[in-house]
Design a protein around this motif. Structure first.
Motif, short mmCIF file in Angstrom:
data_model
loop_
_atom_site.label_atom_id
_atom_site.label_comp_id
_atom_site.label_asym_id
_atom_site.label_seq_id
_atom_site.Cartn_x
_atom_site.Cartn_y
_atom_site.Cartn_z
N LEU A 7 40.94 67.98 20.03
CA LEU A 7 40.56 69.38 19.81
C LEU A 7 39.43 69.49 18.79
CD1 LEU A 7 44.08 71.12 19.71
CD2 LEU A 7 42.50 70.89 21.64
N GLY A 8 38.63 70.54 18.91
CA GLY A 8 37.54 70.76 17.98
C GLY A 8 36.21 70.25 18.49
N LYS A 9 36.27 69.40 19.50
CA LYS A 9 35.03 68.92 20.14
C LYS A 9 35.20 68.98 21.65
CE LYS A 9 33.43 65.73 16.58
NZ LYS A 9 32.95 64.38 16.30
N TYR A 10 34.09 68.95 22.33
CA TYR A 10 34.14 68.79 23.78
C TYR A 10 34.57 67.36 24.07
CZ TYR A 10 31.50 73.12 24.10
OH TYR A 10 31.10 74.43 23.99
N ALA A 11 35.27 67.18 25.16
CA ALA A 11 35.66 65.82 25.55
C ALA A 11 35.25 65.59 26.99
CB ALA A 11 37.17 65.64 25.39
N LEU A 12 34.65 64.43 27.23
CA LEU A 12 34.27 64.02 28.58
C LEU A 12 35.21 62.87 28.94
CD1 LEU A 12 32.21 64.72 30.78
CD2 LEU A 12 30.69 63.01 29.79
N ILE A 13 36.14 63.16 29.83
CA ILE A 13 37.25 62.23 30.06
C ILE A 13 37.17 61.60 31.43
CG2 ILE A 13 39.77 62.00 30.09
CD1 ILE A 13 39.95 64.41 28.27
N ARG A 15 24.06 68.12 19.80
CA ARG A 15 24.99 68.17 20.93
C ARG A 15 25.90 66.94 20.96
NH1 ARG A 15 20.56 70.75 23.92
NH2 ARG A 15 21.24 72.82 24.56
N ALA A 16 25.30 65.78 20.75
CA ALA A 16 26.08 64.54 20.85
C ALA A 16 27.24 64.54 19.87
CB ALA A 16 25.17 63.33 20.60
N SER A 17 27.01 65.15 18.69
CA SER A 17 28.07 65.14 17.67
C SER A 17 29.24 66.04 18.06
CB SER A 17 27.50 65.60 16.33
OG SER A 17 27.07 66.94 16.41
N GLN A 18 29.03 66.88 19.08
CA GLN A 18 30.11 67.78 19.52
C GLN A 18 30.85 67.24 20.74
OE1 GLN A 18 29.08 72.11 19.67
NE2 GLN A 18 27.01 71.35 19.34
N LEU A 19 30.51 66.03 21.15
CA LEU A 19 31.08 65.51 22.40
C LEU A 19 31.77 64.16 22.17
CD1 LEU A 19 31.35 65.86 25.51
CD2 LEU A 19 29.18 64.63 25.72
N TYR A 26 35.99 64.68 33.61
CA TYR A 26 36.41 66.03 33.22
C TYR A 26 35.75 66.44 31.92
CZ TYR A 26 40.11 65.33 36.66
OH TYR A 26 40.79 65.08 37.81
N LEU A 27 35.15 67.62 31.92
CA LEU A 27 34.64 68.17 30.67
C LEU A 27 35.66 69.19 30.16
CD1 LEU A 27 32.40 68.42 28.54
CD2 LEU A 27 31.40 70.26 29.93
N MET A 28 36.20 68.89 28.98
CA MET A 28 37.18 69.77 28.37
C MET A 28 36.54 70.43 27.15
SD MET A 28 39.61 68.98 30.50
CE MET A 28 41.12 69.72 29.86
N GLY A 29 36.94 71.65 26.87
CA GLY A 29 36.37 72.38 25.74
C GLY A 29 37.01 72.00 24.42
N PRO A 30 36.40 72.45 23.32
CA PRO A 30 36.98 72.20 22.00
C PRO A 30 38.40 72.76 21.86
CG PRO A 30 34.74 73.06 21.81
CD PRO A 30 35.14 73.21 23.24
#
Ligand code: NI
Length: 203
Positions: free
Chosen positions: A62-68, A97-101, A171-175
């Motif tokens: 949580l708190g960042k986007y996750a690419l799973i 952007r990279a720091s949020q993923l 999967y792109l998940m939100g923060p």
């Protein structure tokens, strides 16, 4: 006049009957749409182990986007290709952007993908890539949450041993941990980068 009134009443009744008949039909597309857009239900709580041997849960993402992505380290071609795409796209994003993923690789072959194997494997792709493994029960739970299909396929002839058939979506998940969108395993780097830039704010 009476006859006309009867005709009018009859017509109105007919309209009600028609609406009653048609209305349930009209409801059907939206119902089936909900079913086919069930991606909204993708994700959820899990507990497993990361590639450093530390426990990891959905809360840690949580708190960042996750690419799973789900796969296995013995996968001969598709998994490494997809992870390379993820790594290249991540390197192509600016730091904001990279720091949020957070890129994540979940093993669907926990029997062979031990913490050590995962640590070695993810380091081949990207320093930020988090590897997730665990017990079969833990992996089954994550796979179920993400609606990922996987199946061990015995292959006596292969030097690599058994293979694992698995669905290959990114999967792109939100923060907030909620599903945003997904990409096919063979998404182009350009398309993935464009989509990520559209979802992740540049600040
Ligand atoms: Ni694979």
């Amino acid at each position: 006049m009476h006859r006309l009134a009867l005709v009018v009443v009859g017509f109105i009744l007919l309209m009600f009957a028609a609406i009653a008949l048609i209305a349930p039909e009209k409801l059907k597309p939206s119902t089936s749409q909900q079913t086919s857009y069930g991606e909204a239900l993708i994700g959820g709580s899990f507990e497993a182990m990361d590639h450093t041997g530390e426990p990891i849960t959905d809360k840690d993402l949580l708190g960042k986007y996750a690419l799973i992505y789900f796969g296995f380290t013995y996968c001969p071609d598709i998994c490494p290709t997809t992870l390379l795409i993820v790594a290249n796209v991540l390197d192509g994003l600016n730091e904001a952007r990279a720091s949020q993923l957070t890129p994540v690789f979940v093993s669907v072959d926990p029997a062979r993908d031990t913490v050590e194997v995962m640590a070695n494997y993810v380091s081949n792709f990207h320093p930020k890539l988090i590897g997730i493994t665990g017990t079969k029960e833990q992996i089954d739970r994550i796979a179920k949450a993400y609606k990922v299909y996987y199946q061990v396929v015995e292959n006596e002839d292969s030097a690599l041993g058994y293979q694992v058939d698995h669905s290959g979506f990114l999967y792109l998940m939100g923060p907030d941990g909620k599903y945003i969108t997904h990409f096919p395993h063979n998404v182009s780097e350009q398309d993935l980068a464009t989509a990520l830039r559209s979802h992740i704010a540049n600040d």
